[in-house]
Enzyme design. Structure first.
Site, PDB file in Angstrom:
ATOM      1  N   SER A 119      -1.859   5.287  -4.895  1.00  0.00           N
ATOM      2  CA  SER A 119      -0.386   5.177  -5.514  1.00  0.00           C
ATOM      3  C   SER A 119      -0.872   4.127  -6.616  1.00  0.00           C
ATOM      4  O   SER A 119      -2.622   4.170  -7.532  1.00  0.00           O
ATOM      5  CB  SER A 119       0.174   4.812  -4.911  1.00  0.00           C
ATOM      6  N   ASP A 123       2.654  15.092  -2.135  1.00  0.00           N
ATOM      7  CA  ASP A 123       3.808  14.085  -2.089  1.00  0.00           C
ATOM      8  C   ASP A 123       4.928  14.320  -3.365  1.00  0.00           C
ATOM      9  O   ASP A 123       4.780  15.032  -3.636  1.00  0.00           O
ATOM     10  CB  ASP A 123       2.048  13.548  -2.794  1.00  0.00           C
ATOM     11  N   HIS A 172       3.232  10.941   0.882  1.00  0.00           N
ATOM     12  CA  HIS A 172       2.750  10.031  -0.042  1.00  0.00           C
ATOM     13  C   HIS A 172       2.413   8.783   0.470  1.00  0.00           C
ATOM     14  O   HIS A 172       2.336   7.299   0.336  1.00  0.00           O
ATOM     15  CB  HIS A 172       3.589   9.807  -1.263  1.00  0.00           C
TER      16      HIS A 172
END
Length: 279
Positions: free
Chosen positions: A150, A226, A258
């Site tokens: 991320s 996600d 995620h």
């Protein structure tokens, strides 16, 4: 160098250590974790993968949740996970205490705006201070790779693209690919760097990839489920920016989200990918 061992655990024949040290770059005490595989010794220095975590994380998330140590022990690769931002009583935080700016959200850049520029120099910390510290105090070589998730995926790709002489390969899970055009990125880049968007390009993976001269092997995994995919991550921008023939392996993994369940499912692939260039 004053280095304090906070925790030390035997793990798959090697050692997982959590340490604290005063950082000259960040003007505060910083924490990081390192996994040393069983074959690491002063007579045999091992290559290393640096892992950059995402928003709200610390050095602990990856080491506790990813399940990476077993494969690192088998391959003979060290793992280093720094914290995601400077911390301490003197370190400023988001005025509203938001999760996506300030503490836990350093974005792996060098801030130029006050008051952030006194402490938020994570780019220099990751590229200079931390590797120098690790390589001087542990049986770790100068053969480095970098990976992240991320916000940390953003950091890993931007750092690798700007430092191909320092890192042999780069991988990322769910990276923020085009921070100049997503809410997380726009908030962070404007806050840390100011409103001149020309200054933002230095920390945008899509822009950097579009104009890179050197090639560094890259693996990117993205989950199709996600929750941040469309608004924040924008992997299509990275794919469209890659020059023809660039060694980028992009994999859309069906049904994954995620979370660290996603990372744990494919971390072995990433470490084996790095091993091709480190060993």
């Amino acid at each position: 160098m004053s280095l304090e061992i906070l925790n030390e655990n035997r793990c798959f024949g090697g050692w997982l250590k959590q340490l604290s040290h005063p950082s000259e770059k960040l003007n505060c005490s910083m924490r990081f974790s390192i996994y040393l595989p069983p074959n690491a010794s002063e007579q045999h220095k091992v290559p290393v993968v640096y892992w950059l975590s995402g928003l709200t994380c610390t050095d602990e998330n990856f080491m506790q949740k990813a399940g990476a140590q077993r494969i690192a022990a088998e391959l003979g690769i060290a793992l280093v996970a720094p914290d995601t931002s400077p911390r301490g009583e003197t370190v400023p935080d988001d005025p509203e205490g938001a999760y996506d700016f300030g503490l836990g959200a350093g974005f792996y850049l060098n801030a130029t705006e006050a008051p952030w520029n006194k402490h938020y120099l994570m780019y220099d910390y990751i590229t200079e201070e931390l590797p120098a510290l690790v390589e001087s105090l542990f049986p770790v070589s100068e053969l480095r790779a970098i990976s992240g998730h991320s916000m940390g995926g953003h950091g890993a790709i931007t750092i690798a693209l700007k430092n191909p002489e320092r890192f042999k390969s780069v991988t990322a899970f769910s990276p923020i690919c085009n921070p100049m055009s997503c809410p997380w990125g726009e908030k962070a880049l404007s806050g840390y760097l100011g409103e001149d968007r020309a200054q933002w390009t230095d920390y945008d993976s899509t822009y950097l990839l579009s104009c890179c001269e050197d090639q560094i092997p890259m693996l990117v995994d993205q989950g199709s489920a996600d929750q941040f995919l469309a608004e924040q991550l924008k992997p299509e921008t990275l794919l469209s920016a890659a020059p023809e023939g660039y060694p980028l392996d992009y994999r859309l993994q069906e049904g994954y989200d995620h979370s660290y369940y996603f990372i744990a499912s494919f971390i072995e692939d990433h470490l084996r990918f790095h091993s091709k260039y480190l060993l």
